[in-house]
Structures are given as C-alpha cells and as structure tokens.
Scaffold this motif. Sequence first.
Motif, PDB file in Angstrom:
ATOM      1  N   LEU A  25       0.983  -1.458   0.134  1.00 51.27           N
ATOM      2  CA  LEU A  25       0.376   0.204   0.209  1.00 51.27           C
ATOM      3  C   LEU A  25       0.895   1.515  -0.217  1.00 51.27           C
ATOM      4  CD1 LEU A  25      -2.855  -1.126   2.379  1.00 51.27           C
ATOM      5  CD2 LEU A  25      -2.685  -1.089   0.144  1.00 51.27           C
ATOM      6  N   HIS A  26       0.973   2.339  -1.244  1.00 49.08           N
ATOM      7  CA  HIS A  26       1.412   2.599  -0.801  1.00 49.08           C
ATOM      8  C   HIS A  26       0.960   4.079  -0.222  1.00 49.08           C
ATOM      9  CE1 HIS A  26      -1.356   5.113  -3.111  1.00 49.08           C
ATOM     10  NE2 HIS A  26      -1.827   4.562  -3.971  1.00 49.08           N
ATOM     11  N   GLY A  27       2.183   5.283  -0.525  1.00 44.45           N
ATOM     12  CA  GLY A  27       2.395   6.210   0.428  1.00 44.45           C
ATOM     13  C   GLY A  27       0.946   7.973  -0.213  1.00 44.45           C
ATOM     14  N   ILE A  28       0.966   8.397   0.464  1.00 48.60           N
ATOM     15  CA  ILE A  28       0.536   9.922  -0.114  1.00 48.60           C
ATOM     16  C   ILE A  28       1.396  10.516  -1.423  1.00 48.60           C
ATOM     17  CG2 ILE A  28       1.925  11.648   1.201  1.00 48.60           C
ATOM     18  CD1 ILE A  28      -1.984  11.326   0.779  1.00 48.60           C
ATOM     19  N   GLY A  29      -0.291  10.446  -2.800  1.00 43.59           N
ATOM     20  CA  GLY A  29       0.989  10.996  -3.738  1.00 43.59           C
ATOM     21  C   GLY A  29       1.439  10.211  -4.512  1.00 43.59           C
ATOM     22  N   MET A  30       1.782   8.390  -4.740  1.00 41.66           N
ATOM     23  CA  MET A  30       2.252   7.446  -5.222  1.00 41.66           C
ATOM     24  C   MET A  30       1.465   7.011  -5.322  1.00 41.66           C
ATOM     25  SD  MET A  30       5.765   8.636  -3.687  1.00 41.66           S
ATOM     26  CE  MET A  30       4.759  10.117  -4.642  1.00 41.66           C
ATOM     27  N   GLY A  31       1.923   5.869  -5.969  1.00 43.88           N
ATOM     28  CA  GLY A  31       1.380   4.645  -6.733  1.00 43.88           C
ATOM     29  C   GLY A  31       2.042   3.881  -6.943  1.00 43.88           C
ATOM     30  N   ARG A  32       2.187   2.497  -8.042  1.00 42.66           N
ATOM     31  CA  ARG A  32       2.682   1.236  -7.189  1.00 42.66           C
ATOM     32  C   ARG A  32       3.764   1.034  -8.076  1.00 42.66           C
ATOM     33  NH1 ARG A  32      -1.202   0.535 -12.108  1.00 42.66           N
ATOM     34  NH2 ARG A  32      -0.207  -0.924 -13.608  1.00 42.66           N
ATOM     35  N   SER A  33       3.992   2.360  -8.938  1.00 39.68           N
ATOM     36  CA  SER A  33       5.077   2.396 -10.075  1.00 39.68           C
ATOM     37  C   SER A  33       6.095   3.059  -9.267  1.00 39.68           C
ATOM     38  CB  SER A  33       5.169   3.286 -11.341  1.00 39.68           C
ATOM     39  OG  SER A  33       4.377   4.874 -10.866  1.00 39.68           O
ATOM     40  N   VAL A  34       6.265   3.317  -8.154  1.00 37.62           N
ATOM     41  CA  VAL A  34       7.600   3.964  -8.008  1.00 37.62           C
ATOM     42  C   VAL A  34       8.364   2.933  -6.911  1.00 37.62           C
ATOM     43  CG1 VAL A  34       6.546   6.692  -7.663  1.00 37.62           C
ATOM     44  CG2 VAL A  34       6.196   4.401  -6.130  1.00 37.62           C
ATOM     45  N   TYR A  35       7.658   1.989  -6.554  1.00 34.41           N
ATOM     46  CA  TYR A  35       7.862   0.983  -5.679  1.00 34.41           C
ATOM     47  C   TYR A  35       8.479  -0.246  -6.090  1.00 34.41           C
ATOM     48  CZ  TYR A  35       5.306   3.301  -2.408  1.00 34.41           C
ATOM     49  OH  TYR A  35       5.038   4.235  -1.148  1.00 34.41           O
ATOM     50  N   LEU A  36       9.356  -0.380  -7.517  1.00 37.06           N
ATOM     51  CA  LEU A  36       9.484  -2.138  -8.261  1.00 37.06           C
ATOM     52  C   LEU A  36      10.612  -2.465  -7.419  1.00 37.06           C
ATOM     53  CD1 LEU A  36       9.178  -1.031 -12.021  1.00 37.06           C
ATOM     54  CD2 LEU A  36       7.685  -2.513 -10.898  1.00 37.06           C
ATOM     55  N   ASP A  37      11.116  -1.494  -6.857  1.00 37.62           N
ATOM     56  CA  ASP A  37      12.790  -2.208  -6.348  1.00 37.62           C
ATOM     57  C   ASP A  37      12.061  -2.785  -5.147  1.00 37.62           C
ATOM     58  OD1 ASP A  37      15.854  -1.890  -6.265  1.00 37.62           O
ATOM     59  OD2 ASP A  37      14.938  -0.919  -4.324  1.00 37.62           O
ATOM     60  N   ILE A  38      11.211  -2.554  -4.020  1.00 39.45           N
ATOM     61  CA  ILE A  38      11.133  -3.655  -3.310  1.00 39.45           C
ATOM     62  C   ILE A  38      10.639  -5.044  -3.736  1.00 39.45           C
ATOM     63  CG2 ILE A  38       8.952  -2.221  -2.622  1.00 39.45           C
ATOM     64  CD1 ILE A  38      11.168  -4.635  -0.446  1.00 39.45           C
ATOM     65  N   VAL A  39       9.597  -4.633  -4.505  1.00 36.53           N
ATOM     66  CA  VAL A  39       8.714  -5.976  -5.493  1.00 36.53           C
ATOM     67  C   VAL A  39       9.878  -6.880  -6.239  1.00 36.53           C
ATOM     68  CG1 VAL A  39       7.567  -6.169  -7.797  1.00 36.53           C
ATOM     69  CG2 VAL A  39       7.211  -5.055  -6.201  1.00 36.53           C
ATOM     70  N   ARG A  40      11.272  -6.598  -6.826  1.00 40.86           N
ATOM     71  CA  ARG A  40      11.902  -7.246  -7.294  1.00 40.86           C
ATOM     72  C   ARG A  40      12.885  -7.367  -5.622  1.00 40.86           C
ATOM     73  NH1 ARG A  40      12.957  -2.538 -10.912  1.00 40.86           N
ATOM     74  NH2 ARG A  40      12.542  -2.716 -13.213  1.00 40.86           N
ATOM     75  N   ARG A  41      12.606  -6.993  -4.834  1.00 45.85           N
ATOM     76  CA  ARG A  41      13.185  -7.501  -4.335  1.00 45.85           C
ATOM     77  C   ARG A  41      13.207  -8.239  -3.179  1.00 45.85           C
ATOM     78  NH1 ARG A  41      18.482  -4.599  -3.715  1.00 45.85           N
ATOM     79  NH2 ARG A  41      18.781  -2.282  -3.985  1.00 45.85           N
ATOM     80  N   LEU A  42      12.004  -8.630  -2.862  1.00 48.30           N
ATOM     81  CA  LEU A  42      10.955  -9.397  -2.340  1.00 48.30           C
ATOM     82  C   LEU A  42      10.457 -10.903  -3.145  1.00 48.30           C
ATOM     83  CD1 LEU A  42       7.967  -7.280  -0.862  1.00 48.30           C
ATOM     84  CD2 LEU A  42      10.068  -8.760   0.469  1.00 48.30           C
ATOM     85  N   ASP A  43      11.181 -10.796  -4.697  1.00 47.00           N
ATOM     86  CA  ASP A  43      10.734 -11.804  -5.310  1.00 47.00           C
ATOM     87  C   ASP A  43      11.432 -12.958  -5.234  1.00 47.00           C
ATOM     88  OD1 ASP A  43      10.063 -13.305  -7.714  1.00 47.00           O
ATOM     89  OD2 ASP A  43      11.876 -12.401  -8.793  1.00 47.00           O
ATOM     90  N   GLY A  44      10.829 -14.176  -5.378  1.00 50.61           N
ATOM     91  CA  GLY A  44      10.902 -15.323  -5.106  1.00 50.61           C
ATOM     92  C   GLY A  44      11.307 -16.063  -3.328  1.00 50.61           C
ATOM     93  N   HIS A  45      10.294 -15.094  -2.978  1.00 52.96           N
ATOM     94  CA  HIS A  45       9.394 -15.165  -1.337  1.00 52.96           C
ATOM     95  C   HIS A  45       8.643 -15.113  -1.340  1.00 52.96           C
ATOM     96  CE1 HIS A  45      14.423 -14.297   0.089  1.00 52.96           C
ATOM     97  NE2 HIS A  45      14.477 -13.620  -0.663  1.00 52.96           N
ATOM     98  N   GLY A  46       7.733 -14.800  -1.930  1.00 49.06           N
ATOM     99  CA  GLY A  46       6.440 -15.141  -2.643  1.00 49.06           C
ATOM    100  C   GLY A  46       5.340 -14.358  -3.541  1.00 49.06           C
ATOM    101  N   ARG A  47       4.682 -13.890  -3.203  1.00 48.44           N
ATOM    102  CA  ARG A  47       3.533 -12.926  -4.134  1.00 48.44           C
ATOM    103  C   ARG A  47       3.221 -11.633  -3.548  1.00 48.44           C
ATOM    104  NH1 ARG A  47      -1.263 -14.426  -3.976  1.00 48.44           N
ATOM    105  NH2 ARG A  47      -1.712 -13.733  -6.450  1.00 48.44           N
ATOM    106  N   VAL A  48       3.544 -10.387  -4.838  1.00 47.57           N
ATOM    107  CA  VAL A  48       3.180  -9.051  -4.582  1.00 47.57           C
ATOM    108  C   VAL A  48       2.437  -8.836  -5.239  1.00 47.57           C
ATOM    109  CG1 VAL A  48       4.531  -6.882  -4.230  1.00 47.57           C
ATOM    110  CG2 VAL A  48       6.062  -9.113  -3.088  1.00 47.57           C
ATOM    111  N   ILE A  49       1.267  -8.186  -4.247  1.00 44.49           N
ATOM    112  CA  ILE A  49       0.413  -7.602  -5.205  1.00 44.49           C
ATOM    113  C   ILE A  49       0.476  -5.938  -4.646  1.00 44.49           C
ATOM    114  CG2 ILE A  49      -2.226  -6.946  -5.170  1.00 44.49           C
ATOM    115  CD1 ILE A  49      -2.643 -10.053  -3.825  1.00 44.49           C
ATOM    116  N   ALA A  50       1.076  -5.078  -5.566  1.00 46.14           N
ATOM    117  CA  ALA A  50       1.111  -3.689  -5.631  1.00 46.14           C
ATOM    118  C   ALA A  50       0.012  -2.987  -5.956  1.00 46.14           C
ATOM    119  CB  ALA A  50       2.153  -3.033  -6.283  1.00 46.14           C
ATOM    120  N   PHE A  51      -0.704  -2.216  -5.716  1.00 47.25           N
ATOM    121  CA  PHE A  51      -1.886  -1.366  -5.716  1.00 47.25           C
ATOM    122  C   PHE A  51      -1.623   0.266  -5.862  1.00 47.25           C
ATOM    123  CE2 PHE A  51      -2.941  -4.614  -2.598  1.00 47.25           C
ATOM    124  CZ  PHE A  51      -4.681  -4.770  -2.852  1.00 47.25           C
TER     125      PHE A  51
END
Length: 255
Positions: free
Chosen positions: A40-66
Amino acid sequence: MPQRLLAPQDAPASVVEFEHGGATLIAETFGEGERTFILLHGIGMGRSVYLDIVRRLDGHGRVIAFDLPGFGEAPEPARTLTMERHADLVAAYLRDAGEGPVIVIGHSMGSQIAAELANRHPEVVAGVVLAGPTVNSAARSIRAQASYLLWDLIGERPIVLWRGAREYLRGGPHLIRKIRATVVHDAKRAYQRITHPTLVLRGETDPLAPITWCRDIVAAISDAELREIDGHGHSTLISDSGGAAEYIRRFADRI
C-alpha cells in the motif's frame, strides 16, 4: 486500460481494476509462491514507484501492488476516501480475489491504511509492516507534514524525485484534500489497536516518522519490533530498498 509494470525477472504479472462502493483501485500481481505480500503506497504515490522493493521480494512470495483511488492509474473517486474506507476497499478486493491472510506492507499513508485493514478485517491479515508510519501525533497538520516531506526530499536520488513528481501530478487537484484525510485520521489509536505481528521500519533520517514516535507504536503492540535503515529517509521502500527488503523477509519467515 491500466498498464502493466516491468515484472521482476520478466515473471508473469496481472493487472486488475476493481470497483467497490463507488471507488476503484488497480492491483498488479508479481511472482509466485504460497506467501502473499500486499503493498500500500504513500500519499501522492502509486505502485510504479515501488518496483525496487517488488523486485527484492521476488522469490519470497507473491506481491500485489496497488494504485489506490485517485492515485497512480486509478480513477479519482467522487469523494476522497478516509483511511477506513481505503481499508474496506482493499479488504473487499482480497475477498473477491480469494486472497489472504496476507502480509500487508504499508508505506507512509499506506501504514495508516494497513493498520485499519488489520483492525477492521483481521481475518485477511497475517502480519503488518509499517514503513515510515504517519501521522506523528506531535505534527498533525497539513503544513507540518508537507514541510517534513520537502525536507526529506533534499538530497534524494534523481530517480526518486522524478517518479515522485510524476505521481504527485497524477494525484491531481485534490491532493490537499487527500493529505487532510491522513491528518484527521487518528493514526496513533489505529496503530495501538493492532494485534497481529508487526514490523515497524524507519529510515534513520526520516522526519515524518521520528524515532520517538516509532518507539511509541512498538511499545503499544504486543508483538512488534522496530528496525532502522541506515542512510535512508522516508523513501526507504523506494530508493535502494535492500535493507528494508531484508528486514521484511526475516519478519515474514517468523510469522
């Protein structure tokens, strides 16, 4: 039509537009595995700014970004949502999609929504990560929050500034109204009511989530831990999120 983001290691990703109660969110799923994280993103943000954390959690489960209503690619709702209504919308999506219990990762404003999700819909949550939790009880005003945010941006990497500026422009003319919704929310009470295992993360220089505030949150929750990321501010999940991802993976492994 919502656009698909770059998936980690070209893994399959799906994008869903979900409407409930007059508001619409966009959910994009990355990766595979039995464990599911939601972001869940911060104020003024969106899922597109969180690609780094999504990549780093890859292999440890599914990630649903909103993209929450009125942010990112999600359309502007007729009325600005409260933190409680945001949580109800996310819960409705999780039930409709057959998801849960999930580990909910909330950043900034997303922490407030994560807390309400855990409190109002405990059955869909397995654990809670509060990253840079807002709003500090000592600074519950739009002016204070805006000034701290600008202060935090000084010295940030250009990619963070570019992505952040783009998403704030997407946030549209109702951004002040959205900030007001975070300020009027009783975040302290919401955090204190969490009964799930909880990880509180803060960058060591984060002015929006001061160390005293984070310690108060941890002290109020029966099963909570606090971790600081050296050399980072409020955008620790956005800019070089390796430290944050490591703490999240360790937390997920113990619950």
